[in-house]
Design a protein around this motif. Sequence first.
Motif, PDB file in Angstrom:
ATOM      1  N   ALA A  98       1.112  -1.230   0.071  1.00  8.71           N
ATOM      2  CA  ALA A  98       0.036  -0.064   0.088  1.00  8.71           C
ATOM      3  C   ALA A  98       0.898   1.170   0.084  1.00  8.71           C
ATOM      4  N   GLN A  99       2.113   1.123   0.675  1.00 11.92           N
ATOM      5  CA  GLN A  99       2.813   2.369   0.803  1.00 11.92           C
ATOM      6  C   GLN A  99       3.652   2.596  -0.383  1.00 11.92           C
ATOM      7  N   ALA A 100       3.796   1.582  -1.224  1.00 15.62           N
ATOM      8  CA  ALA A 100       4.511   1.765  -2.491  1.00 15.62           C
ATOM      9  C   ALA A 100       3.710   2.030  -3.725  1.00 15.62           C
ATOM     10  N   LEU A 101       2.445   1.867  -3.646  1.00 13.64           N
ATOM     11  CA  LEU A 101       1.744   1.917  -4.868  1.00 13.64           C
ATOM     12  C   LEU A 101       1.678   3.151  -5.564  1.00 13.64           C
ATOM     13  N   ASP A 102       1.429   4.103  -4.884  1.00 16.82           N
ATOM     14  CA  ASP A 102       1.309   5.663  -5.561  1.00 16.82           C
ATOM     15  C   ASP A 102       2.429   5.977  -6.180  1.00 16.82           C
ATOM     16  N   GLN A 103       3.755   5.896  -5.587  1.00 16.15           N
ATOM     17  CA  GLN A 103       4.945   5.967  -6.228  1.00 16.15           C
ATOM     18  C   GLN A 103       5.169   5.087  -7.468  1.00 16.15           C
ATOM     19  N   THR A 104       4.796   3.869  -7.382  1.00 15.01           N
ATOM     20  CA  THR A 104       5.007   2.911  -8.302  1.00 15.01           C
ATOM     21  C   THR A 104       4.016   3.260  -9.505  1.00 15.01           C
ATOM     22  N   LEU A 105       2.870   3.666  -9.321  1.00 15.27           N
ATOM     23  CA  LEU A 105       1.846   4.014 -10.604  1.00 15.27           C
ATOM     24  C   LEU A 105       2.484   5.502 -11.113  1.00 15.27           C
ATOM     25  N   THR A 106       2.897   6.518 -10.204  1.00 19.15           N
ATOM     26  CA  THR A 106       3.687   7.565 -10.692  1.00 19.15           C
ATOM     27  C   THR A 106       4.635   7.342 -11.460  1.00 19.15           C
ATOM     28  N   ASN A 107       5.470   6.520 -11.322  1.00 20.75           N
ATOM     29  CA  ASN A 107       6.695   6.153 -11.919  1.00 20.75           C
ATOM     30  C   ASN A 107       6.635   5.459 -13.261  1.00 20.75           C
ATOM     31  N   LEU A 108       5.456   4.731 -13.274  1.00 19.64           N
ATOM     32  CA  LEU A 108       5.010   3.936 -14.420  1.00 19.64           C
ATOM     33  C   LEU A 108       4.430   5.122 -15.442  1.00 19.64           C
ATOM     34  N   GLU A 109       3.603   5.619 -15.017  1.00 26.58           N
ATOM     35  CA  GLU A 109       2.952   7.058 -15.972  1.00 26.58           C
ATOM     36  C   GLU A 109       3.997   7.812 -16.440  1.00 26.58           C
ATOM     37  N   ASN A 110       4.946   8.231 -15.685  1.00 28.70           N
ATOM     38  CA  ASN A 110       6.246   8.818 -16.009  1.00 28.70           C
ATOM     39  C   ASN A 110       7.054   8.115 -17.118  1.00 28.70           C
ATOM     40  N   GLN A 111       6.974   6.649 -17.200  1.00 27.62           N
ATOM     41  CA  GLN A 111       7.637   5.914 -18.283  1.00 27.62           C
ATOM     42  C   GLN A 111       6.745   5.571 -19.337  1.00 27.62           C
TER      43      GLN A 111
END
Length: 142
Positions: A98-111
């Motif tokens: 849960a703590q990693a989800l927001d940054q993971t999604l943001t990083n994927l969007e940035n890719q």
Amino acid sequence: HMTKLNEAEMLAEIQGCHDIIKEQTGIDMTLFRAPYGDYNEAVVKCAKSLGYSTIQWDVDSLDWKDYGVEAIIDTVCTHQNLKNGSIILLHNGSKYTAQALDQTLTNLENQGYSFIALDKLILTENYELDHTGRQSKTGPAQ
């Protein structure tokens, strides 16, 4: 482990879960992922007989290993299999997911990636699978 069950047990396991979720949510599910990714042709056939398309992931976050937030983000965002159409395995009960989800999604969007519901991604007719399990359309357009 679905592959250790006989056909009647597989059918009962899948239908039993379906019935409980339908009762609680009102949703008729159509996608099935075997626990632990443990499937074979018999499991796929049983699921299909109950109206399910069987799915699998191609990017494992390894979140279940509890290595931490940064490890999940890095594992997903740099995974060798990550590409358009990828299915990312994350577990709702893992310690850091849960703590990693927001940054993971943001990083994927940035890719350059975007996200869609699995039922919009999965083909259920006129498709074939390659050796990695990726679908491609065959026959008439859907």
